[in-house]
Write an enzyme that holds these catalytic residues in place. Sequence first.
Site, PDB file in Angstrom:
ATOM      1  N   SER A 121       0.864  -1.189   0.000  1.00  0.00           N
ATOM      2  CA  SER A 121       0.000   0.000   0.000  1.00  0.00           C
ATOM      3  C   SER A 121       0.897   1.233   0.000  1.00  0.00           C
ATOM      4  O   SER A 121       2.070   1.151   0.381  1.00  0.00           O
ATOM      5  CB  SER A 121      -0.852   0.008   1.277  1.00  0.00           C
ATOM      6  OG  SER A 121      -1.504   1.240   1.453  1.00  0.00           O
ATOM      7  N   TYR A 134      -1.795   0.237  10.697  1.00  0.00           N
ATOM      8  CA  TYR A 134      -1.830  -0.256   9.316  1.00  0.00           C
ATOM      9  C   TYR A 134      -0.527   0.095   8.603  1.00  0.00           C
ATOM     10  O   TYR A 134       0.073  -0.746   7.928  1.00  0.00           O
ATOM     11  CB  TYR A 134      -3.042   0.348   8.598  1.00  0.00           C
ATOM     12  CG  TYR A 134      -3.239  -0.125   7.175  1.00  0.00           C
ATOM     13  CD1 TYR A 134      -3.388  -1.484   6.877  1.00  0.00           C
ATOM     14  CD2 TYR A 134      -3.307   0.787   6.117  1.00  0.00           C
ATOM     15  CE1 TYR A 134      -3.595  -1.916   5.568  1.00  0.00           C
ATOM     16  CE2 TYR A 134      -3.521   0.371   4.809  1.00  0.00           C
ATOM     17  CZ  TYR A 134      -3.660  -0.983   4.536  1.00  0.00           C
ATOM     18  OH  TYR A 134      -3.858  -1.413   3.245  1.00  0.00           O
TER      19      TYR A 134
HETATM   20  P1  NDP Z   1     -11.016  -6.628   0.977  1.00  0.00           P
HETATM   21  O1  NDP Z   1     -11.384  -6.478   2.419  1.00  0.00           O
HETATM   22  O2  NDP Z   1     -12.081  -6.632  -0.058  1.00  0.00           O
HETATM   23  O3  NDP Z   1     -10.161  -7.968   0.770  1.00  0.00           O
HETATM   24  C1  NDP Z   1      -9.387  -8.562   1.739  1.00  0.00           C
HETATM   25  C2  NDP Z   1      -9.256 -10.029   1.376  1.00  0.00           C
HETATM   26  O4  NDP Z   1      -8.353 -10.655   2.293  1.00  0.00           O
HETATM   27  C3  NDP Z   1     -10.574 -10.783   1.458  1.00  0.00           C
HETATM   28  O5  NDP Z   1     -10.706 -11.589   0.327  1.00  0.00           O
HETATM   29  C4  NDP Z   1     -10.441 -11.634   2.713  1.00  0.00           C
HETATM   30  O6  NDP Z   1     -11.114 -12.870   2.519  1.00  0.00           O
HETATM   31  C5  NDP Z   1      -8.938 -11.855   2.732  1.00  0.00           C
HETATM   32  N1  NDP Z   1      -8.447 -12.165   4.064  1.00  0.00           N
HETATM   33  C6  NDP Z   1      -8.511 -11.407   5.184  1.00  0.00           C
HETATM   34  N2  NDP Z   1      -7.998 -12.064   6.216  1.00  0.00           N
HETATM   35  C7  NDP Z   1      -7.582 -13.267   5.726  1.00  0.00           C
HETATM   36  C8  NDP Z   1      -6.964 -14.403   6.315  1.00  0.00           C
HETATM   37  N3  NDP Z   1      -6.675 -14.435   7.619  1.00  0.00           N
HETATM   38  N4  NDP Z   1      -6.675 -15.460   5.533  1.00  0.00           N
HETATM   39  C9  NDP Z   1      -6.980 -15.444   4.217  1.00  0.00           C
HETATM   40  N5  NDP Z   1      -7.562 -14.402   3.602  1.00  0.00           N
HETATM   41  C10 NDP Z   1      -7.856 -13.330   4.370  1.00  0.00           C
HETATM   42  O7  NDP Z   1      -9.938  -5.479   0.708  1.00  0.00           O
HETATM   43  P2  NDP Z   1      -9.202  -4.969  -0.614  1.00  0.00           P
HETATM   44  O8  NDP Z   1      -9.510  -5.833  -1.761  1.00  0.00           O
HETATM   45  O9  NDP Z   1      -9.465  -3.519  -0.710  1.00  0.00           O
HETATM   46  O10 NDP Z   1      -7.676  -5.153  -0.161  1.00  0.00           O
HETATM   47  C11 NDP Z   1      -6.841  -6.168  -0.665  1.00  0.00           C
HETATM   48  C12 NDP Z   1      -5.402  -5.845  -0.312  1.00  0.00           C
HETATM   49  O11 NDP Z   1      -5.061  -4.559  -0.836  1.00  0.00           O
HETATM   50  C13 NDP Z   1      -5.108  -5.772   1.189  1.00  0.00           C
HETATM   51  O12 NDP Z   1      -3.824  -6.313   1.458  1.00  0.00           O
HETATM   52  C14 NDP Z   1      -5.113  -4.266   1.468  1.00  0.00           C
HETATM   53  O13 NDP Z   1      -4.344  -3.934   2.593  1.00  0.00           O
HETATM   54  C15 NDP Z   1      -4.522  -3.734   0.180  1.00  0.00           C
HETATM   55  N6  NDP Z   1      -4.833  -2.344  -0.133  1.00  0.00           N
HETATM   56  C16 NDP Z   1      -6.124  -1.886  -0.168  1.00  0.00           C
HETATM   57  C17 NDP Z   1      -6.396  -0.549  -0.435  1.00  0.00           C
HETATM   58  C18 NDP Z   1      -7.786   0.023  -0.442  1.00  0.00           C
HETATM   59  O14 NDP Z   1      -7.907   1.261  -0.371  1.00  0.00           O
HETATM   60  N7  NDP Z   1      -8.828  -0.773  -0.546  1.00  0.00           N
HETATM   61  C19 NDP Z   1      -5.298   0.396  -0.706  1.00  0.00           C
HETATM   62  C20 NDP Z   1      -3.983  -0.189  -0.679  1.00  0.00           C
HETATM   63  C21 NDP Z   1      -3.769  -1.507  -0.400  1.00  0.00           C
HETATM   64  P3  NDP Z   1     -11.855 -13.739   3.640  1.00  0.00           P
HETATM   65  O15 NDP Z   1     -12.498 -12.774   4.586  1.00  0.00           O
HETATM   66  O16 NDP Z   1     -12.816 -14.554   2.845  1.00  0.00           O
HETATM   67  O17 NDP Z   1     -10.765 -14.562   4.249  1.00  0.00           O
END
Ligand code: NDP
Length: 251
Positions: free
Chosen positions: A133, A146
């Site tokens: 990020s 974070y």
């Molecule tokens: P979401 O919350 O939509 O996606 C997060 C994903 O991570 C989900 O699919 C969730 O699936 C999975 N996840 C969470 N915990 C676990 C775990 N313990 N084991 C396996 N899977 C896990 O967020 P985004 O798509 O927005 O974010 C995706 C990535 O991008 C993250 O790393 C985030 O930090 C990064 N990011 C996001 C930004 C934003 O503004 N949205 C900006 C910059 C970076 P499930 O709950 O089914 O396990």
Amino acid sequence: MSRPVAVVTGASSGIGAATARALAADGFHVVLAARRMERLTALAAEVDGTPVECDVTSPESVEALAGALDGLDVRVLVNNAGGAFGADYVENADIDGWRAMYEVNVLGAVRVTKALLPALVASGAGTVVWVSSTAGLIVYEGGGGYAAAKHAETAVAETMRLELSGRPVRVIEIDPGMVKTDEFSLNRFGGDAEAADKVYEGVAEPLTAEDVADTIAWTVSRPHHVNVDRLVLRPLAQAAQHKVHRVHRSN
Ligand code: NDP
């Protein structure tokens, strides 16, 4: 299975789901890993991939993921599972929330990488993508927990690129700014939809999950000797972390 395999963690929503679609369109057999199996199963059917229930914070779960990949031509790992929990100031730090961010964004990604690295090396042309990020490069008020986790993730990616020198695995770091996904901000604010919506208030076009996925797929599709070390992408409306152009309508 003749198609090369790409593993995407956190493929059940947002950037991970969009990346699974993009990599499948580019010819990969995508292995979708996350905790919510129902979502993964539906998406796997759509992209002709394989769903694997996996909690990246659990060693047994990650071991099972590696087992499911045994003998396959694993070329790509996208470490995308992660997120932010809370926006507390350091003076009020919720230690459990901070620990959870470190567990999933840093240790979870390291655990999966460690488990899959032998297969990626054996492929002769591996790629590890770290979805960190802009919070991995710069800090902001309320972002301490974070930003600390994402800075750590960035540090691990950079370290790994050095350590893999001479072996056939690229290490790519993707640093998105503001991305409007369905769940990221909701999770951050513990399900408070109003607080989550405020993040994007008045911003004409935040990045979408598809924008980030398209960028990831582009870096992966470069010839293997081309290593995009780090790529920062932000919406046009976000000139810098603190400089977000917001248009407020007056009624
Ligand atoms: P979401 O919350 O939509 O996606 C997060 C994903 O991570 C989900 O699919 C969730 O699936 C999975 N996840 C969470 N915990 C676990 C775990 N313990 N084991 C396996 N899977 C896990 O967020 P985004 O798509 O927005 O974010 C995706 C990535 O991008 C993250 O790393 C985030 O930090 C990064 N990011 C996001 C930004 C934003 O503004 N949205 C900006 C910059 C970076 P499930 O709950 O089914 O396990």
